[in-house]
Design a protein around this motif. Structure first.
Motif, short mmCIF file in Angstrom:
data_model
loop_
_atom_site.label_atom_id
_atom_site.label_comp_id
_atom_site.label_asym_id
_atom_site.label_seq_id
_atom_site.Cartn_x
_atom_site.Cartn_y
_atom_site.Cartn_z
N LEU A 186 0.85 -1.18 0.00
CA LEU A 186 0.00 0.00 0.00
C LEU A 186 0.89 1.24 0.00
O LEU A 186 2.04 1.17 0.46
CB LEU A 186 -0.88 0.00 1.26
N PRO A 187 0.37 2.38 -0.47
CA PRO A 187 1.14 3.62 -0.33
C PRO A 187 1.54 3.83 1.13
O PRO A 187 0.83 3.40 2.05
CB PRO A 187 0.15 4.69 -0.80
N ARG A 188 2.68 4.48 1.32
CA ARG A 188 3.32 4.52 2.65
C ARG A 188 2.47 5.18 3.74
O ARG A 188 2.64 4.87 4.91
CB ARG A 188 4.65 5.27 2.55
N HIS A 189 1.57 6.08 3.34
CA HIS A 189 0.79 6.78 4.37
C HIS A 189 -0.32 5.89 4.96
O HIS A 189 -0.96 6.28 5.94
CB HIS A 189 0.18 8.08 3.81
N LEU A 190 -0.52 4.71 4.39
CA LEU A 190 -1.60 3.84 4.88
C LEU A 190 -1.05 2.76 5.81
O LEU A 190 0.06 2.28 5.63
CB LEU A 190 -2.33 3.21 3.70
N ASP A 191 -1.87 2.39 6.79
CA ASP A 191 -1.47 1.39 7.79
C ASP A 191 -1.89 0.00 7.30
O ASP A 191 -3.04 -0.40 7.43
CB ASP A 191 -2.15 1.74 9.13
N GLU A 192 -0.90 -0.69 6.73
CA GLU A 192 -1.15 -1.99 6.10
C GLU A 192 -1.67 -3.01 7.12
O GLU A 192 -2.64 -3.73 6.87
CB GLU A 192 0.17 -2.46 5.50
N ALA A 193 -1.01 -3.06 8.27
CA ALA A 193 -1.38 -4.06 9.28
C ALA A 193 -2.82 -3.86 9.72
O ALA A 193 -3.57 -4.84 9.90
CB ALA A 193 -0.43 -3.97 10.48
N ALA A 194 -3.24 -2.60 9.89
CA ALA A 194 -4.60 -2.33 10.33
C ALA A 194 -5.62 -2.80 9.29
O ALA A 194 -6.68 -3.34 9.62
CB ALA A 194 -4.77 -0.84 10.61
#
Ligand code: NAP
Length: 281
Positions: free
Chosen positions: A100-108
């Motif tokens: 995902l783009p870096r500003h998004l929280d992938e784990a969440a």
């Protein structure tokens, strides 16, 4: 003696043929299998991967829907998209294309996916099931590796397997699957000391590093099974993590392209049909 090249294309084609028959049966029974893919932004590689998944679904008679969100979409918008797919009884599998783009929280986001629709097998519930030996969705790439070993009748029980890489997507689930198949497993990573010596002891080597020609011929025990998961772009060409010269020492080798990568999408289709059979009707 040169290694036997494991033909991932042929094994995947067989799987895809069988899966198309299973999908047709499920549709005839009144449930058309449906995979939803969430793609955020315009990462070129991700676009290609998603297009390949769409094509494979179409050929197998599995409905696919791609939800495209803008590169600058916020966490709430992405999470709401996943929530609505969780709530949609007509969707059996959900996949959020990574990275995902870096500003998004992938784990969440991964945590939010309904574990019973988590066809990538990245939700902690499914990693936990794999860890505990319970039924659940298994990440597609390591599952594909196990199916390649089975297709070539390569014994795993009692063998020493060395997995290079410890990502949640490949290395760790790979190690768990090999362990479940009664291999003795060593997991190597960037802090491993004496990596070459460890790999040299392996009957089965799985390279999931992301570095071209990381595994060289001198690291391979004669006759070992070498599984190359790596996908690296070098001067416009796709190459694996294993130097092709390793074929001179190995007993079996998966080529790149044409090896493991072919199985990954086949296993995604497999997991989607499992989602229908287990939870979707
Ligand atoms: P990743 O998350 O970047 O993990 C790479 C792993 O390699 C990490 O555990 C890292 O160790 C380890 N590593 C890096 N440099 C190392 C070194 N010098 N010595 C020993 N270990 C080292 O990558 P990934 O998602 O697992 O993917 C690995 C490769 O497989 C990539 O090329 C990727 O494109 C490919 N892949 C292919 C498929 C397919 O369908 N064929 C699917 C998924 C991935 P640390 O943990 O210590 O950093």
């Amino acid at each position: 003696m040169a290694a036997i090249l494991i033909d991932g294309r042929a094994v995947a084609a067989k799987w895809k043929g069988d899966l198309a028959l299973q999908a047709a049966e499920l549709s005839a029974d009144g449930t058309e299998p449906h995979l939803a893919v969430v793609l955020v932004g315009d990462n070129a590689a991700s676009q290609v991967y998603v297009r390949n998944k769409e094509n494979a679904c179409r050929k197998a008679g599995i409905r696919s829907t791609v939800i495209r969100l803008a590169e600058d979409c916020d966490q709430e918008q992405l999470e709401n998209t996943v929530r609505s797919l969780n709530d949609d009884a007509g969707v059996h599998g959900i996949l959020v294309q990574l990275p995902l783009p870096r500003h998004l929280d992938e784990a969440a986001v991964l945590r939010l996916i309904d574990p019973n629709k988590d066809v990538d097998g990245f939700h902690a519930m499914n990693s936990g099931r794999l860890m505990n030996g319970q039924k659940g969705f298994i990440p597609c790439t390591p599952l594909g590796v196990m199916k390649l070993l089975e297709a070539y009748d390569i014994p795993v029980s009692g063998k020493h397997a060395v997995v290079i890489g410890r990502s949640n997507i490949v290395g760790k689930p790979m190690a768990m699957l090999l362990l479940a198949a009664d291999a003795t497993v060593t997991v190597c990573h960037s802090k491993t000391e004496n990596l070459k010596e460890l790999v040299r002891q392996a009957d089965i080597v799985v390279a999931a590093v992301g570095r071209a020609a990381f595994v060289t011929a001198d690291m391979i025990k004669p006759g070992a099974v070498v599984i190359d998961v790596g996908i690296n772009r070098v001067d416009g060409a796709i190459v694996g993590d294993v130097d092709p010269a390793a074929a001179e020492a190995a007993g079996y080798l998966t080529p790149v392209p044409g090896g493991v990568g072919q199985m990954t999408i086949a296993m995604l289709l497999h997991n989607t049909l499992e989602a229908v059979r287990e939870y979707g009707r």
